[in-house]
Design an enzyme around this catalytic site. Structure first.
Site: not given
Length: 316
Positions: A187, A223, A227, A230, A236, A287
């Site tokens: 992603g 995921t 994302e 972000h 990160h 995960d």
């Protein structure tokens, strides 16, 4: 714990140096073996294409740090409407509404400390583990059949002229694209400050939500959590550089990304050899090995929603 207090001048220098550090997925390693997020590479490409983006992001960074330093963050709860754009070639890629809802459910749990593994946060980090307090509601699902076998990371899936679907009301709705990305990328997201025509988060269909085509070890919807982090201005955790900074004061300095399920405690090789927060959503672990945000990350996310912030239209 590292301390990060950027002055406005420092913030203005931040993105001019962005190209000095990159993350890249090893093309010889399968997507199943290691997490691949293309957010940083997409940002670097956007900065090259649009010189004004650096200015906008510098202003956002200065605003964020001012909000953190003055403590002017709102305690209200943000509820974000989500539009899911499904681009599919095969039946498996045409993910069901039920699978889409599982991704929304995961986001609601992870951003509200309701995930079942939140209690697994080690005692060392228990004082900074956060309930972010942001919720998500599915607003609309839009589907489009395509002949494309993969979309890449150049935002083609967001452009009608290239066979994609344009974002719906991106200033007031979070757009997710579920499609086959390719290249070992799970992603990527667009940081605040980017063009509204490409704003949102892209998740490979195979790693979207909990059911259907979701594949281990990326089958728990994290995921999406990574994302969306972000999209809410989180970097990160290793700062996309050796012993880099994620611009958050209460996360340890990581020497680089972590993969798989690291044994605890995992020590950094950076100054002070701190124990790394490998269970943070903004690392690259599997995960089932990521299950917390920190209070510093919570404050950084909250800053974008206050009056004057880049996502203030979502309102709190």
């Amino acid at each position: 714990m590292k301390k990060v207090f950027l002055s406005a001048v420092t913030a203005l220098l931040l993105f001019s140096c962005q190209n000095d550090s990159t993350e890249s997925a090893d093309s010889n390693v399968s997507a199943i073996a290691q997490r691949g997020c293309a957010t940083q590479e997409v940002l670097e490409a956007q900065l090259k294409a649009d010189p004004t983006l650096a200015i906008r992001m510098n202003e956002i960074e200065a605003f964020t740090n001012k909000a953190l330093l003055t403590g002017k963050l709102v305690n209200g709860k943000v509820q974000i409407p989500v539009v899911v754009n499904v681009l599919y070639r095969t039946t498996a890629e045409n993910i069901s509404n039920a699978q889409i809802q599982t991704q929304i459910d995961v986001l609601n749990k992870d951003f509200n400390a309701l995930n079942s593994d939140f209690g697994s946060v080690p005692a060392l980090f228990s004082g900074v583990k956060a309930n972010v307090g942001i919720s998500f509601v599915l607003d609309q699902v839009i589907r489009k059949s395509t002949t494309k076998t993969s979309w890449g990371t150049n935002d083609a899936m967001k452009k009608v002229a290239q066979g994609g679907l344009a974002p719906t009301s991106p200033t007031t709705k979070l757009n997710l694209w579920a499609c086959k990305i390719g290249g070992g990328i799970l992603g990527y997201a667009q940081f605040p400050g980017g063009a509204s025509a490409t704003d949102g988060v892209v998740i490979d269909t195979q790693y979207f939500g909990l059911s259907g085509s979701a594949a281990a070890p990326y089958n728990l919807g994290r995921t999406g959590t990574h994302e969306v982090g972000h999209w809410m201005n989180l970097r990160h955790i290793w700062g996309d550089a050796t012993c880099g900074s994620d611009l958050v004061s209460d996360t340890p300095t990581h020497n680089t990304a972590n993969y798989g399920v690291p044994a605890y405690p995992h020590y950094s090789t950076c100054s002070g050899t701190p124990v790394e927060m490998t269970m943070n959503y903004m690392d690259y672990t599997d995960d089932n090995a990521m299950y917390m945000f920190s209070n510093g990350q919570k404050s950084r996310m909250a800053a974008i929603f206050v009056t004057g912030g880049p996502r203030a239209a979502f309102g709190i």
